[in-house]
Write a protein that holds these residues in place. Structure first.
Motif, PDB file in Angstrom:
ATOM      1  N   SER A 126      -0.514  13.082  -5.963  1.00 58.66           N
ATOM      2  CA  SER A 126      -1.399  11.907  -6.062  1.00 58.66           C
ATOM      3  C   SER A 126      -1.569  11.477  -7.515  1.00 58.66           C
ATOM      4  O   SER A 126      -1.506  10.291  -7.836  1.00 58.66           O
ATOM      5  CB  SER A 126      -2.763  12.203  -5.449  1.00 58.66           C
ATOM      6  N   GLU A 165      -3.692  10.699   7.191  1.00 58.13           N
ATOM      7  CA  GLU A 165      -3.547   9.257   6.935  1.00 58.13           C
ATOM      8  C   GLU A 165      -2.170   8.939   6.351  1.00 58.13           C
ATOM      9  O   GLU A 165      -1.521   7.974   6.750  1.00 58.13           O
ATOM     10  CB  GLU A 165      -4.625   8.770   5.970  1.00 58.13           C
ATOM     11  N   CYS A 166      -1.736   9.756   5.420  1.00 65.77           N
ATOM     12  CA  CYS A 166      -0.441   9.558   4.781  1.00 65.77           C
ATOM     13  C   CYS A 166       0.693   9.731   5.793  1.00 65.77           C
ATOM     14  O   CYS A 166       1.553   8.857   5.935  1.00 65.77           O
ATOM     15  CB  CYS A 166      -0.291  10.541   3.624  1.00 65.77           C
ATOM     16  N   ARG A 216      -3.349   4.513  -2.901  1.00 65.32           N
ATOM     17  CA  ARG A 216      -4.664   4.896  -2.378  1.00 65.32           C
ATOM     18  C   ARG A 216      -4.618   6.353  -1.927  1.00 65.32           C
ATOM     19  O   ARG A 216      -3.700   6.752  -1.211  1.00 65.32           O
ATOM     20  CB  ARG A 216      -5.037   4.008  -1.195  1.00 65.32           C
ATOM     21  N   THR A 217      -5.589   7.134  -2.348  1.00 64.62           N
ATOM     22  CA  THR A 217      -5.684   8.510  -1.877  1.00 64.62           C
ATOM     23  C   THR A 217      -6.315   8.529  -0.495  1.00 64.62           C
ATOM     24  O   THR A 217      -6.975   7.576  -0.079  1.00 64.62           O
ATOM     25  CB  THR A 217      -6.505   9.385  -2.846  1.00 64.62           C
ATOM     26  N   GLY A 218      -6.116   9.616   0.203  1.00 68.23           N
ATOM     27  CA  GLY A 218      -6.670   9.781   1.546  1.00 68.23           C
ATOM     28  C   GLY A 218      -6.357  11.182   2.031  1.00 68.23           C
ATOM     29  O   GLY A 218      -6.101  12.084   1.244  1.00 68.23           O
ATOM     30  N   VAL A 243       6.243   6.330   0.572  1.00 70.57           N
ATOM     31  CA  VAL A 243       5.351   7.449   0.845  1.00 70.57           C
ATOM     32  C   VAL A 243       5.606   8.537  -0.200  1.00 70.57           C
ATOM     33  O   VAL A 243       6.744   8.923  -0.426  1.00 70.57           O
ATOM     34  CB  VAL A 243       5.525   7.990   2.281  1.00 70.57           C
ATOM     35  N   ARG A 281       0.641   7.155   8.765  1.00 75.29           N
ATOM     36  CA  ARG A 281       1.060   5.817   8.327  1.00 75.29           C
ATOM     37  C   ARG A 281       2.574   5.753   8.209  1.00 75.29           C
ATOM     38  O   ARG A 281       3.197   4.785   8.621  1.00 75.29           O
ATOM     39  CB  ARG A 281       0.406   5.464   6.991  1.00 75.29           C
ATOM     40  N   TYR A 282       3.168   6.806   7.660  1.00 75.37           N
ATOM     41  CA  TYR A 282       4.625   6.827   7.529  1.00 75.37           C
ATOM     42  C   TYR A 282       5.292   6.824   8.907  1.00 75.37           C
ATOM     43  O   TYR A 282       6.211   6.041   9.157  1.00 75.37           O
ATOM     44  CB  TYR A 282       5.091   8.055   6.728  1.00 75.37           C
ATOM     45  N   GLN A 324       0.223   4.949   0.510  1.00 77.88           N
ATOM     46  CA  GLN A 324      -0.829   5.850   0.993  1.00 77.88           C
ATOM     47  C   GLN A 324      -0.528   7.276   0.579  1.00 77.88           C
ATOM     48  O   GLN A 324       0.484   7.836   0.963  1.00 77.88           O
ATOM     49  CB  GLN A 324      -0.947   5.770   2.515  1.00 77.88           C
ATOM     50  N   LEU A 378       0.831  -1.198   0.000  1.00 70.68           N
ATOM     51  CA  LEU A 378       0.000   0.000   0.000  1.00 70.68           C
ATOM     52  C   LEU A 378       0.866   1.249   0.000  1.00 70.68           C
ATOM     53  O   LEU A 378       1.721   1.425   0.869  1.00 70.68           O
ATOM     54  CB  LEU A 378      -0.924   0.033   1.217  1.00 70.68           C
TER      55      LEU A 378
END
Length: 144
Positions: free
Chosen positions: A30, A56-57, A50-52, A73, A60-61, A21, A19
């Motif tokens: 994006s 979230e990006c 996946r966009t968000g 990322v 997650r990183y 993100q 994934l």
């Protein structure tokens, strides 16, 4: 790993999370990232973009760093995560990301008379640069 193409070889294939993100779908990074997935055949290797939201990006990183997980990322400059972490930038040989952004001071035309010619001249000589702006953004985020 030095290049996007290295994502298609070991050890990336067995260690990298599939994934990728991103942030909102309208952002240039994006659109470029989705195109990179296609152009380099990353989807066939299991990678998914996946966009968000930015949160979230970024979250997650940071979680991946804390847990020692391998992730890709899509980031830009200036950006606070570059100040917080030593992030390996992958070369993108096809040039799909375009050029690197630089922090630039912008003044509205209607503000010029209020600022004055002398101050505008001084401001035109000001150079912040991406590393310093990334640091400033990081400081602001830590204070929030």
């Amino acid at each position: 790993m030095a290049s996007v193409t290295d994502l298609l070889r070991e050890p990336a294939l067995s260690k990298m999370e599939p994934l990728i993100q991103g942030i909102n779908p309208g952002a240039g990074i994006s659109r470029f990232s989705a195109e990179i997935i296609k152009q380099y055949g990353l989807g066939a290797a299991g990678y998914v973009f996946r966009t968000g939201s930015e949160a979230e990006c970024f979250d997650r990183y940071e979680a991946a760093v804390a847990e020692g997980r391998w992730v890709v990322v899509p980031l830009w400059h200036p950006q606070f995560l570059h100040h917080r972490y030593r992030i390996r930038a992958l070369k993108e040989p096809k040039g799909l990301l375009g050029t690197r952004d630089d922090a630039t001071l912008v003044v509205r035309k209607d503000a010029r008379p209020r600022i004055g010619a002398a101050a505008l001249k001084d401001l035109s000589q000001l150079y912040i640069g991406n590393p310093r702006l990334s640091e400033l953004e990081d400081e602001l985020r830590r204070r929030a």
